[in-house]
Design an enzyme around this catalytic site. Structure first.
Site, PDB file in Angstrom:
ATOM      1  N   GLY A  66       0.506  -0.988  -0.172  1.00  0.00           N
ATOM      2  CA  GLY A  66      -0.080   0.515   0.295  1.00  0.00           C
ATOM      3  C   GLY A  66       0.771   1.167   0.229  1.00  0.00           C
ATOM      4  O   GLY A  66       2.219   1.252  -0.455  1.00  0.00           O
ATOM      5  N   TYR A 195     -10.193  11.794   9.070  1.00  0.00           N
ATOM      6  CA  TYR A 195     -11.116  12.145  10.054  1.00  0.00           C
ATOM      7  C   TYR A 195     -10.127  12.116  11.854  1.00  0.00           C
ATOM      8  O   TYR A 195     -11.098  11.585  12.773  1.00  0.00           O
ATOM      9  CB  TYR A 195     -12.169  10.216  10.310  1.00  0.00           C
ATOM     10  CG  TYR A 195     -11.784   9.094   9.723  1.00  0.00           C
ATOM     11  CD1 TYR A 195     -11.245   8.134  11.324  1.00  0.00           C
ATOM     12  CD2 TYR A 195     -11.241   8.143   8.858  1.00  0.00           C
ATOM     13  CE1 TYR A 195     -10.341   7.342  11.329  1.00  0.00           C
ATOM     14  CE2 TYR A 195     -11.050   7.105   9.142  1.00  0.00           C
ATOM     15  CZ  TYR A 195     -10.703   6.940  10.025  1.00  0.00           C
ATOM     16  OH  TYR A 195     -10.017   5.523  10.184  1.00  0.00           O
ATOM     17  N   GLY A 237      -7.460  11.124   2.474  1.00  0.00           N
ATOM     18  CA  GLY A 237      -8.407  11.099   2.076  1.00  0.00           C
ATOM     19  C   GLY A 237      -8.371   9.506   1.936  1.00  0.00           C
ATOM     20  O   GLY A 237      -7.785   8.866   1.879  1.00  0.00           O
ATOM     21  N   PRO A 238      -9.606   9.343   0.984  1.00  0.00           N
ATOM     22  CA  PRO A 238      -9.570   7.703   0.560  1.00  0.00           C
ATOM     23  C   PRO A 238      -9.123   7.605  -0.800  1.00  0.00           C
ATOM     24  O   PRO A 238      -8.200   8.333  -1.616  1.00  0.00           O
ATOM     25  CB  PRO A 238     -11.157   7.585  -0.575  1.00  0.00           C
ATOM     26  CG  PRO A 238     -11.575   8.603   0.401  1.00  0.00           C
ATOM     27  CD  PRO A 238     -11.340  10.458   0.322  1.00  0.00           C
TER      28      PRO A 238
END
Length: 331
Positions: A66, A195, A237-238
């Site tokens: 990742g 978040y 973010g995503p």
């Protein structure tokens, strides 16, 4: 043609400039129906000059897959000698060999469970032995799952906070103490999430732990600058990576919803996060300390704005609203 080779600047070596850095996970950006996505196409090449990290050692937790793998690839392509760590040694070794074969620079694999302070101490000693004191430290190891908070057990809470918060603390403190003894500085970077700032239902342990990591980074930025250490944070973010999305979005529903609320009309890429990460850890950012940077295509502000949902109002509805406003002004 390899898409990473397009737009290569004159004098930039292909190996260091782009081709080793264009193997990221495909993201929905390429399939997005949002017309604005065409304006925000991601670049898939390293932005810093060749050899930016020549002679430097980088330690990356969660570096086998990742985002961690992407950051390691970028650092290695810019000359760093990288050491990647996680629990799965076989995955680490495969990644180390893959990256090293492309960049020509050494990538070492060190097994480490960041939840265990003894394992961390041993791993840091091994890093120093095989490569030297790290100049760059990336705290990227993480764990997460989606669950209603009322279903969380004490063990579920502990599993996430041990990896994210305690693991980051153990790595940071152990390396920091060794650097202080050796009178050497370093750039530390933590990967959190948007978040961490807002909190979020259904991922409460992760939100709490990531917020703690950010507080720790800012605290040490103030305290350990005198030792030559900098601490910064990226809030992605995503980013569509296989590991995260298989656990958090197995049906793909969240991915579609995310794209609809991101003003740039697409998900982020591993390469984009890696480019920002290597900048933060480079000498070009030597005056950046204690910063927390959100990188999310505008998702956070899109969700936060009280009236942002007006984008769903139709032309006919706007006409009615404007007519009512004109009538009110005329009365």
């Amino acid at each position: 043609m390899d898409p990473g080779m397009q737009g290569l600047e004159p004098g930039l070596e292909p190996g260091l400039g782009s081709q080793f850095f264009s193997r990221g996970t495909n993201v929905l950006y390429e399939e997005s129906n949002a017309p604005q996505a065409a304006f925000f196409a991601p670049l898939k090449k390293v932005m810093l000059p060749p050899n930016t990290f020549q002679g430097k050692v980088a330690f990356i937790t969660g570096g086998g897959t990742g985002i961690g793998k992407g950051i390691t690839t970028a650092l290695s392509s810019l000359g760093a000698e990288c050491v990647i760590a996680s629990r799965k040694l076989d995955v680490l070794k495969g990644t180390a060999e893959e990256i090293s074969s492309k960049t020509g620079n050494k990538v070492h694999a060190v097994q480490c469970d960041v939840r265990d302070p003894v394992a961390v101490k041993n791993a840091v000693a091994e890093v120093i032995q095989v490569a030297g004191h790290p100049n760059v430290v990336i705290n990227n190891a993480a764990g997460n799952f989606v669950s209603p908070s009322e279903r969380l057990s004490a063990n579920a809470w502990k599993t996430i906070t041990d990896i994210v918060l305690n693991g980051t603390a153990f790595v940071t403190l152990e390396i920091g103490k060794e650097l202080i003894k050796a009178r050497k500085g370093a750039a530390f970077l933590a990967i959190t999430t948007i978040y961490a700032e807002s909190g979020s239902g259904f991922v409460m342990p992760s939100a709490s732990a990531k917020a703690g990591v950010e507080a720790m980074s800012k605290s040490l930025a103030a305290e350990w600058g005198k030792y030559g250490m900098r601490f910064n944070v990226i809030q992605p973010g995503p980013i569509k990576t296989k590991g995260a999305f298989s656990r958090l979005d197995p049906t793909g529903a969240f991915e579609k919803m995310s794209i609809e609320r991101i003003p740039c009309g697409r998900l982020g890429t591993v390469e984009e996060i890696a480019n920002l990460a290597v900048y933060f850890c480079s000498d070009y950012a030597s005056w950046v300390n204690g910063a927390v940077i959100r990188m999310d295509g505008g998702e956070y502000v899109s969700m936060a704005g009280e009236f942002n949902e007006l984008k769903k109002v139709t032309k006919e509805q706007w006409d009615v609203m404007e007519a009512m406003i004109r009538k009110t002004k005329g009365s």
